[in-house]
Scaffold this motif. Structure first.
Motif, PDB file in Angstrom:
ATOM      1  N   LEU A  42       0.860  -1.182   0.000  1.00  0.00           N
ATOM      2  CA  LEU A  42       0.000   0.000   0.000  1.00  0.00           C
ATOM      3  C   LEU A  42       0.895   1.230   0.000  1.00  0.00           C
ATOM      4  N   MET A  43       0.834   1.992  -1.064  1.00  0.00           N
ATOM      5  CA  MET A  43       1.740   3.133  -1.226  1.00  0.00           C
ATOM      6  C   MET A  43       0.958   4.437  -1.317  1.00  0.00           C
ATOM      7  N   ARG A  44       1.363   5.378  -0.492  1.00  0.00           N
ATOM      8  CA  ARG A  44       0.829   6.733  -0.638  1.00  0.00           C
ATOM      9  C   ARG A  44       1.619   7.435  -1.742  1.00  0.00           C
ATOM     10  N   HIS A  45       0.936   8.233  -2.535  1.00  0.00           N
ATOM     11  CA  HIS A  45       1.609   8.980  -3.599  1.00  0.00           C
ATOM     12  C   HIS A  45       2.707   9.870  -3.029  1.00  0.00           C
ATOM     13  N   ASP A  84      -5.568   9.581   3.568  1.00  0.00           N
ATOM     14  CA  ASP A  84      -6.760   9.248   4.353  1.00  0.00           C
ATOM     15  C   ASP A  84      -7.340   7.882   3.960  1.00  0.00           C
ATOM     16  N   PRO A  85      -7.567   7.615   2.673  1.00  0.00           N
ATOM     17  CA  PRO A  85      -8.123   6.313   2.308  1.00  0.00           C
ATOM     18  C   PRO A  85      -7.269   5.139   2.771  1.00  0.00           C
ATOM     19  N   ARG A 134      -7.369   7.909  12.623  1.00  0.00           N
ATOM     20  CA  ARG A 134      -6.263   8.852  12.804  1.00  0.00           C
ATOM     21  C   ARG A 134      -5.291   8.402  13.893  1.00  0.00           C
ATOM     22  N   GLU A 135      -5.618   7.317  14.581  1.00  0.00           N
ATOM     23  CA  GLU A 135      -4.681   6.748  15.558  1.00  0.00           C
ATOM     24  C   GLU A 135      -3.633   5.870  14.878  1.00  0.00           C
ATOM     25  N   GLN A 136      -3.875   5.540  13.604  1.00  0.00           N
ATOM     26  CA  GLN A 136      -2.857   4.843  12.815  1.00  0.00           C
ATOM     27  C   GLN A 136      -1.657   5.782  12.642  1.00  0.00           C
ATOM     28  N   PRO A 137      -0.441   5.246  12.609  1.00  0.00           N
ATOM     29  CA  PRO A 137       0.698   6.120  12.289  1.00  0.00           C
ATOM     30  C   PRO A 137       0.470   6.802  10.942  1.00  0.00           C
ATOM     31  N   ALA A 138       0.802   8.077  10.877  1.00  0.00           N
ATOM     32  CA  ALA A 138       0.597   8.829   9.635  1.00  0.00           C
ATOM     33  C   ALA A 138       1.411   8.204   8.501  1.00  0.00           C
ATOM     34  N   LEU A 139       0.800   8.107   7.333  1.00  0.00           N
ATOM     35  CA  LEU A 139       1.484   7.574   6.157  1.00  0.00           C
ATOM     36  C   LEU A 139       2.170   8.723   5.426  1.00  0.00           C
ATOM     37  N   LEU A 140       3.469   8.676   5.368  1.00  0.00           N
ATOM     38  CA  LEU A 140       4.225   9.751   4.735  1.00  0.00           C
ATOM     39  C   LEU A 140       4.162   9.617   3.214  1.00  0.00           C
ATOM     40  N   PRO A 141       4.329  10.730   2.488  1.00  0.00           N
ATOM     41  CA  PRO A 141       4.351  10.639   1.031  1.00  0.00           C
ATOM     42  C   PRO A 141       5.406   9.643   0.556  1.00  0.00           C
ATOM     43  N   ALA A 142       5.004   8.820  -0.425  1.00  0.00           N
ATOM     44  CA  ALA A 142       5.863   7.793  -1.041  1.00  0.00           C
ATOM     45  C   ALA A 142       6.191   6.635  -0.106  1.00  0.00           C
ATOM     46  N   SER A 143       5.525   6.566   1.050  1.00  0.00           N
ATOM     47  CA  SER A 143       5.767   5.447   1.970  1.00  0.00           C
ATOM     48  C   SER A 143       4.974   4.225   1.549  1.00  0.00           C
ATOM     49  N   ILE A 144       5.428   3.052   2.012  1.00  0.00           N
ATOM     50  CA  ILE A 144       4.819   1.781   1.652  1.00  0.00           C
ATOM     51  C   ILE A 144       4.526   0.975   2.918  1.00  0.00           C
ATOM     52  N   THR A 145       3.361   0.329   2.948  1.00  0.00           N
ATOM     53  CA  THR A 145       2.985  -0.572   4.026  1.00  0.00           C
ATOM     54  C   THR A 145       2.632  -1.918   3.420  1.00  0.00           C
ATOM     55  N   LEU A 146       3.215  -2.989   3.941  1.00  0.00           N
ATOM     56  CA  LEU A 146       2.980  -4.337   3.417  1.00  0.00           C
ATOM     57  C   LEU A 146       1.798  -4.975   4.128  1.00  0.00           C
TER      58      LEU A 146
END
Length: 197
Positions: free
Chosen positions: A18-21, A164-165, A182-194
């Motif tokens: 899952l990648m944020r732009h 957000d999505p 919003r209690e999830q760690p913030a997803l930084l731009p270009a970050s990836i979650t497996l």
């Protein structure tokens, strides 16, 4: 949306990155750009975002994607295209991965986000300022994953979406109340979650 899908013990057929732009022109201007009218053709990656993608690809430590599915907004399309070119993988648009629509706040300062999130923490169904409810975002994001699970087996699917999505999706997948996204760690731009696999 299947209840079994949302349990943490779900047995995945694929793995998902899952990648944020990357940092976008909207981020650079401090603007909320969430409508297709604005986001499909405008507000792609900023110079900072291009640099983030270059660094992410140079230091790639994730499984190599075999499929790429992305929101059709310009910033996510640019991000997906950079990864697709690097790995020689095709990409497909998916409107279900679009940015959460922020209604009357469209085009306004991104300093309004915390005001929306304060309402989110009270109700996943709220539509203050005509924003898209958290519950609806979760439903469409989970529907995309469910469809991919039916379509593919043993693939590594890169999903490129928005902050957000993706946080709402991760909250749903963890089986937590959506009001806690919003209690999830913030997803930084270009970050990836497996997820999965």
């Amino acid at each position: 949306m299947s209840n079994t899908f949302l349990t943490p013990s779900y047995h995945w057929r694929n793995r998902y990155l899952l990648m944020r732009h990357g940092h976008s022109q909207a981020n650079a201007q401090g603007k909320i750009i969430s409508s297709p009218e604005q986001g499909l053709a405008n507000y792609g990656l900023s110079e900072q975002g291009e640099q983030q993608l270059e660094e992410a690809l140079a230091q790639w430590s994730w499984p190599v994607p075999t499929q790429i599915v992305h929101s059709d907004f310009l910033r996510t399309t640019h991000t997906a295209a950079r990864v697709a070119a690097a790995f020689g993988v095709g990409m497909q648009q998916e409107a279900g991965l679009r940015e959460r629509h922020f209604g009357e706040l469209e085009g306004q300062a991104d300093s309004h986000y915390p005001d929306v999130w304060a309402f989110d923490a009270k109700s996943a169904e709220h539509t203050q300022w005509q924003v898209e409810p958290v519950s609806r975002v979760a439903a469409r994001m989970c529907a995309v994953l469910e469809a991919l699970e039916q379509r593919f087996t043993n693939e590594t699917v890169l999903i490129v979406s928005h902050g957000d999505p993706l946080q709402i999706l991760l909250t749903a997948l963890a089986g937590k109340p959506l009001t806690q996204h919003r209690e999830q760690p913030a997803l930084l731009p270009a970050s990836i979650t497996l997820v999965g696999g």
